[in-house]
Design an enzyme around this catalytic site. Structure first.
Site, mmCIF file in Angstrom:
data_model
loop_
_atom_site.group_PDB
_atom_site.id
_atom_site.type_symbol
_atom_site.label_atom_id
_atom_site.label_comp_id
_atom_site.label_asym_id
_atom_site.label_seq_id
_atom_site.Cartn_x
_atom_site.Cartn_y
_atom_site.Cartn_z
ATOM 1 C CE LYS A 96 -3.221 3.027 2.906
ATOM 2 N NZ LYS A 96 -3.286 2.872 4.265
ATOM 3 N N GLY A 157 -7.803 9.226 10.654
ATOM 4 C CA GLY A 157 -8.118 8.596 11.498
ATOM 5 C C GLY A 157 -9.033 9.767 12.543
ATOM 6 C CB ALA A 183 -7.993 6.806 5.268
ATOM 7 N N GLY A 184 -10.517 6.990 7.454
ATOM 8 C CA GLY A 184 -11.584 8.006 7.958
ATOM 9 C C GLY A 184 -13.159 7.213 8.561
ATOM 10 C CG ASN A 205 -5.759 0.751 12.438
ATOM 11 O OD1 ASN A 205 -6.327 0.182 13.224
ATOM 12 N ND2 ASN A 205 -4.716 1.212 12.163
ATOM 13 C CB THR A 206 -8.577 4.891 14.028
ATOM 14 O OG1 THR A 206 -7.898 5.597 12.877
ATOM 15 C CG2 THR A 206 -9.380 5.786 15.550
#
Ligand SMILES: CC(=O)[C@@H](O)[C@H](O)COP(=O)(O)O
Length: 254
Positions: A96, A157, A183-184, A205-206
């Site tokens: 990635k 995040g 993301a986000g 992830n977050t």
């Protein structure tokens, strides 16, 4: 099925491995999520020092495809170096590409992302570039030969969810390689929305690792992504301005 280069997957959830409150929780969340692809930052791995603590040590890495990412790179040449390190360690040929162009927003640098993608493709990697939701840039990455396009929903995040569904839809419509919204993502609703827009997969992830209960959230994300995909395939009804009765009276004798 999700097909990225020569790889095929059943799960459409790609999961990050960082920021979990404990390794046991990370392991359980990863298992419950049903993910087949784990991403991690090359720079954070003690690839060549097995005696040092390793934040993936609880995971049975043989059971997953590994998607090392070049987070921390600010130039194409740094990203290429991270990818080469990951491949030299025998992890996987997927990478990635993440080249950050702004410390505050963590938004990707489009020029360096293009350069790194081009170089890594030449070197035979399976390349998945993380990009902004720029439609033209996404097309250029695909024209270079990227194996998937990973537009951000919103800053890494931030948990803001999908801030520009219009652009994401354009990117999805024009792409002939998988589009992985990355993301986000903040909630299962965001993940389901990405899938309903027609994304092929979601990387997050977050939202899981920092949830009050990461294991339960991993399960929720799995279900949301499956549900969103089913909804996309089933075909959403068009939005109408006015009501339309659920039990029509036409054709009734009384
Ligand atoms: C792990 C990883 O690759 C992140 O850089 C990724 O973009 C996920 O972002 P969120 O943490 O916002 O889900």
């Amino acid at each position: 099925m999700l097909k990225i280069g020569n790889y095929t997957f059943h799960s459409r959830l790609l999961l990050g491995t960082g920021k979990y409150p404990a390794f046991d929780i990370q392991k359980e969340a990863v298992e419950v999520s049903g993910t087949e692809i784990l991403t991690f930052t090359v720079r954070r791995m003690n690839i060549f020092e097995p005696s040092q603590p390793n934040f993936l040590e609880k995971l049975d890495l043989e059971s997953y495809s590994l998607l090392p990412n070049t987070a921390g790179a600010k130039t194409a040449s740094e990203a290429v170096r991270h990818a080469q390190l990951a491949r030299a360690s025998g992890l996987c040929d997927m990478i990635k590409v993440e080249v950050i162009g702004c410390d505050k927003t963590l938004l990707p640098d489009p020029v360096e992302t293009l350069k790194a993608t081009e170089e890594l493709l030449k070197e035979g990697f399976t390349v998945l570039p993380y990009t902004s939701d720029d439609v033209v840039l996404a097309r250029k990455l695909e024209e270079l030969g990227a194996h998937a396009i990973m537009p951000g929903a919103s800053p890494i995040g931030s948990g803001q969810g999908i801030v520009n569904p219009v652009n994401l839809r354009f990117i999805i419509e024009q792409a002939s390689v998988p589009v992985i919204v990355d993301a986000g993502i903040g909630s299962p609703a965001d993940a389901a929305y990405a899938m309903e827009l027609g994304a092929d997969a979601v990387l997050l992830n977050t939202a899981v690792s920092q949830a009050k209960d990461p294991v339960k959230m991993a399960n929720a994300m799995r279900l949301a992504i499956e549900g969103g995909r089913f909804g996309y395939e089933a075909g959403r009804i068009p939005r109408k301005r006015y009501a339309s009765a659920s039990s029509p009276m036409e054709g009734m004798s009384v």
